[in-house]
Design a protein around this motif. Sequence first.
Motif, PDB file in Angstrom:
ATOM      1  N   ILE A 219       0.627  -1.250   0.186  1.00  0.00           N
ATOM      2  CA  ILE A 219      -0.225  -0.065  -0.171  1.00  0.00           C
ATOM      3  C   ILE A 219       0.962   1.393  -0.452  1.00  0.00           C
ATOM      4  O   ILE A 219       1.205   2.056  -1.065  1.00  0.00           O
ATOM      5  CB  ILE A 219      -0.867   0.111   1.173  1.00  0.00           C
ATOM      6  N   SER A 220       1.798   1.107   0.402  1.00  0.00           N
ATOM      7  CA  SER A 220       3.017   2.195   1.282  1.00  0.00           C
ATOM      8  C   SER A 220       3.892   2.738  -0.584  1.00  0.00           C
ATOM      9  O   SER A 220       3.254   4.188  -0.754  1.00  0.00           O
ATOM     10  CB  SER A 220       4.555   1.960   1.349  1.00  0.00           C
ATOM     11  N   ARG A 221       4.138   1.307  -1.220  1.00  0.00           N
ATOM     12  CA  ARG A 221       4.482   2.189  -2.871  1.00  0.00           C
ATOM     13  C   ARG A 221       3.430   2.765  -3.866  1.00  0.00           C
ATOM     14  O   ARG A 221       3.642   3.162  -4.849  1.00  0.00           O
ATOM     15  CB  ARG A 221       5.820   0.433  -2.976  1.00  0.00           C
ATOM     16  N   LEU A 222       2.513   2.425  -3.563  1.00  0.00           N
ATOM     17  CA  LEU A 222       0.930   2.235  -4.756  1.00  0.00           C
ATOM     18  C   LEU A 222       0.502   3.843  -3.742  1.00  0.00           C
ATOM     19  O   LEU A 222      -0.587   4.109  -4.204  1.00  0.00           O
ATOM     20  CB  LEU A 222       0.033   1.463  -4.070  1.00  0.00           C
ATOM     21  N   LYS A 223       0.799   4.273  -3.688  1.00  0.00           N
ATOM     22  CA  LYS A 223       0.036   5.665  -2.288  1.00  0.00           C
ATOM     23  C   LYS A 223      -0.289   7.068  -2.961  1.00  0.00           C
ATOM     24  O   LYS A 223      -1.209   7.271  -2.945  1.00  0.00           O
ATOM     25  CB  LYS A 223       1.258   6.001  -1.309  1.00  0.00           C
ATOM     26  N   ASP A 224       1.050   6.665  -4.652  1.00  0.00           N
ATOM     27  CA  ASP A 224       0.266   7.573  -5.692  1.00  0.00           C
ATOM     28  C   ASP A 224       0.342   7.251  -7.001  1.00  0.00           C
ATOM     29  O   ASP A 224      -0.413   8.067  -7.993  1.00  0.00           O
ATOM     30  CB  ASP A 224       2.131   8.870  -5.377  1.00  0.00           C
ATOM     31  N   ASP A 225      -0.437   6.142  -6.551  1.00  0.00           N
ATOM     32  CA  ASP A 225      -1.144   5.041  -7.873  1.00  0.00           C
ATOM     33  C   ASP A 225      -2.582   5.978  -7.235  1.00  0.00           C
ATOM     34  O   ASP A 225      -3.259   4.594  -6.589  1.00  0.00           O
ATOM     35  CB  ASP A 225      -0.477   3.842  -8.265  1.00  0.00           C
ATOM     36  N   LYS A 226      -3.077   6.562  -8.296  1.00  0.00           N
ATOM     37  CA  LYS A 226      -4.669   6.570  -8.317  1.00  0.00           C
ATOM     38  C   LYS A 226      -6.028   5.281  -8.615  1.00  0.00           C
ATOM     39  O   LYS A 226      -7.288   5.636  -8.386  1.00  0.00           O
ATOM     40  CB  LYS A 226      -5.167   7.724  -8.218  1.00  0.00           C
ATOM     41  N   ARG A 227      -4.829   4.845  -9.539  1.00  0.00           N
ATOM     42  CA  ARG A 227      -6.124   3.642  -9.596  1.00  0.00           C
ATOM     43  C   ARG A 227      -6.295   2.690  -8.872  1.00  0.00           C
ATOM     44  O   ARG A 227      -7.462   2.237  -8.621  1.00  0.00           O
ATOM     45  CB  ARG A 227      -5.121   2.783 -10.954  1.00  0.00           C
ATOM     46  N   PHE A 228      -5.719   2.813  -7.478  1.00  0.00           N
ATOM     47  CA  PHE A 228      -5.743   1.773  -7.062  1.00  0.00           C
ATOM     48  C   PHE A 228      -6.090   1.826  -5.238  1.00  0.00           C
ATOM     49  O   PHE A 228      -5.958   3.381  -5.183  1.00  0.00           O
ATOM     50  CB  PHE A 228      -5.236   0.506  -6.140  1.00  0.00           C
ATOM     51  N   LEU A 229      -7.583   1.360  -4.800  1.00  0.00           N
ATOM     52  CA  LEU A 229      -8.370   2.137  -3.223  1.00  0.00           C
ATOM     53  C   LEU A 229      -8.084   0.145  -2.077  1.00  0.00           C
ATOM     54  O   LEU A 229      -9.177  -0.070  -2.958  1.00  0.00           O
ATOM     55  CB  LEU A 229      -9.508   2.472  -3.445  1.00  0.00           C
ATOM     56  N   PHE A 230      -7.235   0.468  -1.494  1.00  0.00           N
ATOM     57  CA  PHE A 230      -7.147  -0.593  -0.162  1.00  0.00           C
ATOM     58  C   PHE A 230      -8.048  -0.479   0.869  1.00  0.00           C
ATOM     59  O   PHE A 230      -8.260   0.568   1.238  1.00  0.00           O
ATOM     60  CB  PHE A 230      -5.594  -0.648  -0.422  1.00  0.00           C
ATOM     61  N   HIS A 231      -9.449  -1.445   0.922  1.00  0.00           N
ATOM     62  CA  HIS A 231     -10.300  -1.746   1.834  1.00  0.00           C
ATOM     63  C   HIS A 231      -9.782  -2.395   2.878  1.00  0.00           C
ATOM     64  O   HIS A 231      -9.857  -3.611   1.975  1.00  0.00           O
ATOM     65  CB  HIS A 231     -11.824  -2.184   1.362  1.00  0.00           C
ATOM     66  N   ILE A 232      -9.172  -2.180   3.924  1.00  0.00           N
ATOM     67  CA  ILE A 232      -8.844  -3.207   5.174  1.00  0.00           C
ATOM     68  C   ILE A 232      -9.922  -3.087   6.257  1.00  0.00           C
ATOM     69  O   ILE A 232      -9.936  -2.311   7.194  1.00  0.00           O
ATOM     70  CB  ILE A 232      -7.316  -2.189   5.728  1.00  0.00           C
ATOM     71  N   PHE A 233     -10.019  -4.543   5.859  1.00  0.00           N
ATOM     72  CA  PHE A 233     -10.767  -5.048   7.562  1.00  0.00           C
ATOM     73  C   PHE A 233     -10.217  -6.090   8.438  1.00  0.00           C
ATOM     74  O   PHE A 233     -10.036  -7.118   8.051  1.00  0.00           O
ATOM     75  CB  PHE A 233     -12.440  -5.590   7.354  1.00  0.00           C
ATOM     76  N   GLY A 234     -10.321  -5.710   9.834  1.00  0.00           N
ATOM     77  CA  GLY A 234     -10.246  -6.497  11.047  1.00  0.00           C
ATOM     78  C   GLY A 234      -9.234  -5.910  12.511  1.00  0.00           C
ATOM     79  O   GLY A 234      -9.002  -5.387  12.366  1.00  0.00           O
ATOM     80  N   ASP A 235      -8.621  -6.770  12.950  1.00  0.00           N
ATOM     81  CA  ASP A 235      -8.067  -6.307  13.985  1.00  0.00           C
ATOM     82  C   ASP A 235      -7.088  -7.257  14.346  1.00  0.00           C
ATOM     83  O   ASP A 235      -6.875  -8.534  14.072  1.00  0.00           O
ATOM     84  CB  ASP A 235      -9.125  -6.347  15.140  1.00  0.00           C
ATOM     85  N   GLY A 236      -6.368  -6.975  15.579  1.00  0.00           N
ATOM     86  CA  GLY A 236      -5.379  -7.820  15.424  1.00  0.00           C
ATOM     87  C   GLY A 236      -3.642  -7.399  16.540  1.00  0.00           C
ATOM     88  O   GLY A 236      -3.706  -6.004  16.688  1.00  0.00           O
ATOM     89  N   THR A 237      -2.980  -8.080  17.147  1.00  0.00           N
ATOM     90  CA  THR A 237      -1.879  -7.561  17.838  1.00  0.00           C
ATOM     91  C   THR A 237      -1.055  -6.450  16.812  1.00  0.00           C
ATOM     92  O   THR A 237      -0.793  -5.452  17.669  1.00  0.00           O
ATOM     93  CB  THR A 237      -1.038  -8.723  18.365  1.00  0.00           C
ATOM     94  N   LEU A 238      -1.308  -6.711  15.563  1.00  0.00           N
ATOM     95  CA  LEU A 238      -0.559  -5.425  14.512  1.00  0.00           C
ATOM     96  C   LEU A 238      -0.927  -4.540  13.967  1.00  0.00           C
ATOM     97  O   LEU A 238      -0.785  -3.481  13.281  1.00  0.00           O
ATOM     98  CB  LEU A 238       0.720  -6.144  13.308  1.00  0.00           C
ATOM     99  N   ARG A 239      -2.129  -3.336  15.112  1.00  0.00           N
ATOM    100  CA  ARG A 239      -3.349  -2.903  14.636  1.00  0.00           C
ATOM    101  C   ARG A 239      -2.371  -0.833  14.668  1.00  0.00           C
ATOM    102  O   ARG A 239      -3.126  -0.683  13.295  1.00  0.00           O
ATOM    103  CB  ARG A 239      -4.457  -2.864  15.162  1.00  0.00           C
ATOM    104  N   ASP A 240      -1.386  -1.324  14.861  1.00  0.00           N
ATOM    105  CA  ASP A 240      -0.561  -0.062  15.112  1.00  0.00           C
ATOM    106  C   ASP A 240      -0.444  -0.452  13.719  1.00  0.00           C
ATOM    107  O   ASP A 240       0.347   1.031  13.085  1.00  0.00           O
ATOM    108  CB  ASP A 240       0.205   0.146  16.237  1.00  0.00           C
ATOM    109  N   ASN A 241       0.783  -1.211  13.118  1.00  0.00           N
ATOM    110  CA  ASN A 241       1.435  -1.123  11.312  1.00  0.00           C
ATOM    111  C   ASN A 241       0.828  -0.108  11.195  1.00  0.00           C
ATOM    112  O   ASN A 241       0.724  -0.220   9.840  1.00  0.00           O
ATOM    113  CB  ASN A 241       1.935  -2.726  11.848  1.00  0.00           C
TER     114      ASN A 241
END
Length: 370
Positions: A219-241
């Motif tokens: 996601i970080s590498r594609l942050k400037d590519d406006k063609r893509f939108l990432f929908h992230i659903f979840g929770d867990g110990t790596l939530r801060d990341n």
Amino acid sequence: MKRVFHIVSHFEMGGAERVAVSIAKSETPGIEYHIVEVIRGHSEFTRVMVQELKDEGIHYHRSPFAIPFSFHYLFECMAARLFPLWFFFIFRKFRPDVVHTHTEIPDMGICSFFRLFPRYLKGCKIVRTIHNTHLWTGLEATGRNVEAFFQRQHANVAISMSVLTNYEKNYGERPPIIYNGVEAVEQQLYDGVEEGKFNILFAGRFEPQKGIGKLVEIISRLKDDKRFLFHIFGDGTLRDNVHALDGMPNVKVRPPLFSLASYLEAFDYLLMPSEFEGLSILSMEASMNRLPVIANDCLGLKDTLPEDWPLKVHGNSIKEYMHLFKNVLPAANREELAGKASAYARMHFSMRYMQRNYESLYFDSKPQKA
């Protein structure tokens, strides 16, 4: 009336819990299903799952023990050790013909129960589904002890060839395989998708196994590519990341989505950068409901897709992910991919086939060994 008890970690989001519920929804006459949790769930998802069990007429039993937080499996192991003290009364009341356990914490609880009360093994069949290629991480000594118990009961069932191969390598037994089953569900729109973009879904626990580090990097590498939108659903110990992505224009991070399977076709692709899986229910549900999967070619995930699937990445390679996103997806025929995935899932992962195989194992004979 025959009684089958499924033992799960908790009434929360998880593939093993979905397998237990799916088996318990079987319409085979003469079988009464119960589901028991070892650790008390306490999320919004718990309430939804409990309501589903009520609606389906499945008996359920809540654990009296909640854990404040996870710390090197300390509290989970304590709950497993205390499990026999309250499960004893449920067992005595209903006298199940079969006890079917799912994942390590329930496995520990059931092993402890029958070692404390061995007389109840008489007349009760033990079935244990192995859901993962990697078992007992950080609990190797405990694992050897528990595995010896289940092997003596001839209880083990693997969910994929990858799981079988790894279990045989580590524990010296070759269990039969029963593939997990899924079914197509009625689809509905999700109002968060945006027209004119590739809406990419990630859904799951924010844990190392699910490839959270790779997800964040993609996601970080594609942050400037406006063609893509990432929908992230979840929770867990790596939530801060994951929540470190908040503020980027190409991502939306939300809690777990209830009834996720009914929204799958609303998205364009599912992204699964898992490090390993047992046999991914989500990948199979996605394919069954016409959502193409972008997947790491890892154990337990590659088993869910055609061998020549064009959206596989080898070794979770960032270079290969970037090639897929920048070159392959824009030129791909998504409908053709969706049809291919759906046909494969329908052929290999039937819900009724899974139910009948387990019921045959419970009361008649063992399924065929791989």
